[in-house]
Each structure stands twice: as C-alpha cells, then as structure tokens.
Design a protein around this motif. Sequence first.
Motif, PDB file in Angstrom:
ATOM      1  N   SER A  82       0.815  -1.205   0.000  1.00  0.00           N
ATOM      2  CA  SER A  82       0.000   0.000   0.000  1.00  0.00           C
ATOM      3  C   SER A  82       0.853   1.261   0.000  1.00  0.00           C
ATOM      4  O   SER A  82       0.601   2.197  -0.769  1.00  0.00           O
ATOM      5  CB  SER A  82      -0.912  -0.014   1.226  1.00  0.00           C
ATOM      6  N   GLY A  83       1.875   1.291   0.834  1.00  0.00           N
ATOM      7  CA  GLY A  83       2.684   2.497   0.967  1.00  0.00           C
ATOM      8  C   GLY A  83       3.391   2.893  -0.316  1.00  0.00           C
ATOM      9  O   GLY A  83       3.298   4.043  -0.762  1.00  0.00           O
ATOM     10  N   PHE A  84       4.092   1.936  -0.915  1.00  0.00           N
ATOM     11  CA  PHE A  84       4.818   2.255  -2.155  1.00  0.00           C
ATOM     12  C   PHE A  84       3.858   2.550  -3.302  1.00  0.00           C
ATOM     13  O   PHE A  84       4.119   3.416  -4.145  1.00  0.00           O
ATOM     14  CB  PHE A  84       5.758   1.105  -2.521  1.00  0.00           C
ATOM     15  N   GLY A  85       2.726   1.813  -3.351  1.00  0.00           N
ATOM     16  CA  GLY A  85       1.753   2.050  -4.421  1.00  0.00           C
ATOM     17  C   GLY A  85       1.149   3.437  -4.341  1.00  0.00           C
ATOM     18  O   GLY A  85       1.039   4.146  -5.361  1.00  0.00           O
ATOM     19  N   MET A  86       0.757   3.863  -3.137  1.00  0.00           N
ATOM     20  CA  MET A  86       0.165   5.190  -2.987  1.00  0.00           C
ATOM     21  C   MET A  86       1.186   6.294  -3.273  1.00  0.00           C
ATOM     22  O   MET A  86       0.820   7.369  -3.761  1.00  0.00           O
ATOM     23  CB  MET A  86      -0.412   5.352  -1.584  1.00  0.00           C
ATOM     24  N   ALA A  87       2.467   6.032  -2.976  1.00  0.00           N
ATOM     25  CA  ALA A  87       3.501   7.029  -3.266  1.00  0.00           C
ATOM     26  C   ALA A  87       3.546   7.340  -4.762  1.00  0.00           C
ATOM     27  O   ALA A  87       3.668   8.502  -5.177  1.00  0.00           O
ATOM     28  CB  ALA A  87       4.865   6.526  -2.788  1.00  0.00           C
ATOM     29  N   ILE A  88       3.421   6.299  -5.578  1.00  0.00           N
ATOM     30  CA  ILE A  88       3.450   6.491  -7.032  1.00  0.00           C
ATOM     31  C   ILE A  88       2.216   7.242  -7.510  1.00  0.00           C
ATOM     32  O   ILE A  88       2.297   8.199  -8.295  1.00  0.00           O
ATOM     33  CB  ILE A  88       3.562   5.128  -7.738  1.00  0.00           C
ATOM     34  N   VAL A  89       1.044   6.814  -7.038  1.00  0.00           N
ATOM     35  CA  VAL A  89      -0.208   7.417  -7.511  1.00  0.00           C
ATOM     36  C   VAL A  89      -0.306   8.878  -7.103  1.00  0.00           C
ATOM     37  O   VAL A  89      -0.706   9.733  -7.904  1.00  0.00           O
ATOM     38  CB  VAL A  89      -1.418   6.625  -6.977  1.00  0.00           C
ATOM     39  N   MET A  90       0.072   9.199  -5.866  1.00  0.00           N
ATOM     40  CA  MET A  90      -0.021  10.583  -5.423  1.00  0.00           C
ATOM     41  C   MET A  90       0.923  11.492  -6.218  1.00  0.00           C
ATOM     42  O   MET A  90       0.597  12.641  -6.507  1.00  0.00           O
ATOM     43  CB  MET A  90       0.282  10.680  -3.933  1.00  0.00           C
ATOM     44  N   THR A  91       2.079  10.964  -6.588  1.00  0.00           N
ATOM     45  CA  THR A  91       2.993  11.750  -7.421  1.00  0.00           C
ATOM     46  C   THR A  91       2.366  12.034  -8.785  1.00  0.00           C
ATOM     47  O   THR A  91       2.472  13.138  -9.321  1.00  0.00           O
ATOM     48  CB  THR A  91       4.328  11.009  -7.597  1.00  0.00           C
ATOM     49  N   LEU A  92       1.687  11.019  -9.355  1.00  0.00           N
ATOM     50  CA  LEU A  92       1.029  11.204 -10.652  1.00  0.00           C
ATOM     51  C   LEU A  92      -0.063  12.267 -10.603  1.00  0.00           C
ATOM     52  O   LEU A  92      -0.342  12.921 -11.608  1.00  0.00           O
ATOM     53  CB  LEU A  92       0.439   9.871 -11.129  1.00  0.00           C
ATOM     54  N   MET A  93      -0.689  12.449  -9.435  1.00  0.00           N
ATOM     55  CA  MET A  93      -1.730  13.477  -9.318  1.00  0.00           C
ATOM     56  C   MET A  93      -1.171  14.873  -9.580  1.00  0.00           C
ATOM     57  O   MET A  93      -1.913  15.777  -9.969  1.00  0.00           O
ATOM     58  CB  MET A  93      -2.364  13.423  -7.924  1.00  0.00           C
ATOM     59  N   GLY A  94       0.133  15.033  -9.370  1.00  0.00           N
ATOM     60  CA  GLY A  94       0.738  16.326  -9.642  1.00  0.00           C
ATOM     61  C   GLY A  94       0.761  16.691 -11.102  1.00  0.00           C
ATOM     62  O   GLY A  94       0.991  17.853 -11.451  1.00  0.00           O
ATOM     63  N   PHE A  95       0.515  15.690 -11.971  1.00  0.00           N
ATOM     64  CA  PHE A  95       0.511  15.944 -13.417  1.00  0.00           C
ATOM     65  C   PHE A  95      -0.895  16.093 -13.977  1.00  0.00           C
ATOM     66  O   PHE A  95      -1.066  16.281 -15.183  1.00  0.00           O
ATOM     67  CB  PHE A  95       1.231  14.804 -14.148  1.00  0.00           C
ATOM     68  N   ALA A  96      -1.933  15.986 -13.124  1.00  0.00           N
ATOM     69  CA  ALA A  96      -3.317  16.085 -13.592  1.00  0.00           C
ATOM     70  C   ALA A  96      -3.617  17.506 -14.066  1.00  0.00           C
ATOM     71  O   ALA A  96      -3.105  18.482 -13.509  1.00  0.00           O
ATOM     72  CB  ALA A  96      -4.286  15.687 -12.481  1.00  0.00           C
ATOM     73  N   THR A  97      -4.473  17.596 -15.078  1.00  0.00           N
ATOM     74  CA  THR A  97      -4.838  18.911 -15.630  1.00  0.00           C
ATOM     75  C   THR A  97      -6.338  19.175 -15.574  1.00  0.00           C
ATOM     76  O   THR A  97      -6.787  20.228 -16.027  1.00  0.00           O
ATOM     77  CB  THR A  97      -4.366  19.034 -17.086  1.00  0.00           C
ATOM     78  N   GLY A  98      -7.120  18.220 -15.058  1.00  0.00           N
ATOM     79  CA  GLY A  98      -8.562  18.398 -15.001  1.00  0.00           C
ATOM     80  C   GLY A  98      -9.178  17.587 -13.885  1.00  0.00           C
ATOM     81  O   GLY A  98      -8.537  16.705 -13.292  1.00  0.00           O
ATOM     82  N   ALA A  99     -10.448  17.879 -13.604  1.00  0.00           N
ATOM     83  CA  ALA A  99     -11.151  17.216 -12.514  1.00  0.00           C
ATOM     84  C   ALA A  99     -11.292  15.717 -12.758  1.00  0.00           C
ATOM     85  O   ALA A  99     -11.172  14.914 -11.822  1.00  0.00           O
ATOM     86  CB  ALA A  99     -12.529  17.855 -12.315  1.00  0.00           C
TER      87      ALA A  99
END
Length: 405
Positions: A82-99
């Motif tokens: 869980s910890g390593f997986g969420m680290a990756i996903v949360m970083t990807l949220m920084g690249f989001a451009t829309g809701a």
Amino acid sequence: MLNWRVNLFVLWVGAFLVMAGMTMIVPFLPLYLQELGMHDPHEIATWAGIIFAGNFVTSFIFQPIWGGLADRYGRKVMLLRSGFGMAIVMTLMGFATGAWQLFILRMLNGTISGFLPAAIALVSTNTPKDKTGFAMGTLQSGTMAGAILGPFLGGLMAEWIGYRYIFYITGALLFAASLLVMFMVKETFDSAAAAKKPKQSTVEAFNVLRHITQLPSLYTVTFVIQFSLMSTMPLIPLFVQQLHGSGEYLAFYAGLVGSVTGFSNMIASPLLGKLSDRIGPEKILGVCLIGAAVTSIPQAFVHTVWQLLAARFFLGMFLGGLLPTVNSLIRKYTPNGMESRSYSFNTSFLSLGNMIGPIVGGAISGILTIQQLFLIASALLFANSFWVYYTLVLKNKSASVGKVN
C-alpha cells in the motif's frame, strides 16, 4: 510480543507520514478546482465531494480482498504494498490537468490503499490484549497528528509554492513511510499455520463474522460516524471563505480549521484509549458519541473563523475516543486468525461513510446550508449513541443474564 512497543512507535510515525501526505490536499481542493476553471459554487462543491469520495469507492470494494491476503501472508507485506503504491499514484496526481483525471487517480489510490487498516491489524495482533485500548489510541494519535499538520502545511505550501507541487511532496512522504516500515517493523506471524487454514472468499468470511452480533453493530457505528462527519468536510473551505472573505491567507485559514480538530483528537486519543482499558471501551464509545453530537451544534451558529476553530477543537476531543474504541471492540470479538479480515470489513464501512458523506453533502449543498448540515450531523451522532447503548450494552447485559440463568 516483546517488540510491540517498537512496532507501535514505528507505525505511529508511519501513520503520521501517511496521513500528513494524504490530507495536504484537503484544504485547497475546492480552491484548486477554481484555479482549473470552475466558478459556480455548487459545481465546485459537487466536484470536490466526488473527487474526495473517489478514493473511498474503490477502497470499499478492495479492502476485504487485501484483508484476506493479510491474514494469509502477513500484515507487513500489505503495509509495503500500500505504501509504495500510494507514493506512485499521489505523485502522478501532480501531473493532472482536469477534474476527471484527479477523480480517476483518486479511485486508483483507493484500490491500492490500506496502509492504516494493515497497521491497525498488525498492532492489534502483536499487542497484549490488556494494552489494546492504549495501543489503538496511540496509533490514532499518530493518524491525527498527520491530519493536523497535513492540512496546515498544505495550506501554507499552497500560498508559498502553489497547489501542484504539494502532490510531489505527498508522494515523497508516503515513500519515506514505506521505507521506515520495511526496515524497522517486526511482525510475529505464523505463515505455516495461516497456510493450513482453508481459503475463504470475501462472502464466506463476512458470513462467519456477521453471526458475531457485535461486529455488524460496530461496522454500522463506524459508517454512521464517518458519514455524519464527512458530509460537511468538502464544504469546510468554502465555509471558511464565507466567514473570512476572499482575502489573503484564505488557504492558510482553511488548513488551520481542517487541522484543529485533529490536534485535539491527537491529545485525547491515547488518554481515552488508556481509560478504555480500565473501564471498558463500550462506555468510552457511548460518552464520546454524545459529546461529539453536542459539540457539533455550535458550528452551525459561528460568525467568525476563530469561533469555528474553537467549536471544532472541542469536537476533536470527543472524536479522539470513537474509532480507537471501535477498533478495540473489534479485536475483542473477532476470532483469532481473522483479525485482518474483520478490520478490512470495518474499513469498508468506514470507506462507505467517507464515500457517501461528501457526495451527499456536496449534492444537497444547493438545498441546505452547511450550518444545517452541521445540525444533521449532530442528530446522526445522537442516534448512533442510542444504537451503541442498545446493541453493545443492553444486549450484552441480556446475554450475561441468560448465561447465569
């Protein structure tokens, strides 16, 4: 169980880092949607509720699956997954451009989440039973400490560096928490004995646990607690904006309001957990539900941010006794070898409350004011206290009388 204090300390730090990272986005999410081009207050409230709840939709579905794997292969491996997986996903949220992108990534995050339930299961199964209340309260204080600094730091960094970079910092915190667990947590887990037990599907496991009458009651308590509290959560930044105006430091004040409840919760959780080991968790749960219901009412009548801060501080004192005592009671009534499954079902009900609460709160924000939602939350907490008294106190007394006769 000689290592239980070390595990508790390490997982306290891990829970702190996870919650700090996860809650950094809470105070500025509606404001971030404004930056992305949304201007209608009802649309912002609705989308904020949907995005916030997206994490809990998939968490509700997948938590029992991860819980079954934890009972078979150990809880530490679930913490790392869980910890390593969420680290990756949360970083990807920084690249989001829309809701929509934020919503999809929040759902993915919920799919692989489960750090805190796995930490609860590991601590509960590696802690002496007469120390369970103290351990659950202490672990809750770590969660709340992260919940305090998360919104607070999120609000500060939103002012200093902007919204997007906070997601990268969140990913780094989650990665650090996972490394800490990898090298320091020791688990007592008999994998050979677990492998010999017959495999159970999620439905089969739930059928076993639901016949222990206290457990469905506790799951219901968890759902109502989270639903009543989370129905107002996405609207808090907009309420702060209404009280403070659109001047400078708005994100800071939104973060401060979001963190003050966690601060008092952090103080109260270990103390109430220790008290529950002495007088019984059922009593602490009932008193704290009534206290939370009473202290929810003043929020509906505040006129300044500072009044709201005071009201939410006292609310947090009683919130500190809710989930830790529920977790202690779940450990008390769950058969050995099914602890992770039992906690995972409770997490599913918690996720269901986290999921439905913000959606309902956002959806009816065009009909009811947030002040009215505070009063509805109070009524739900009062009703929950009567449910606890009926299912966990009166029924236990009846069962005891029946055994004597």
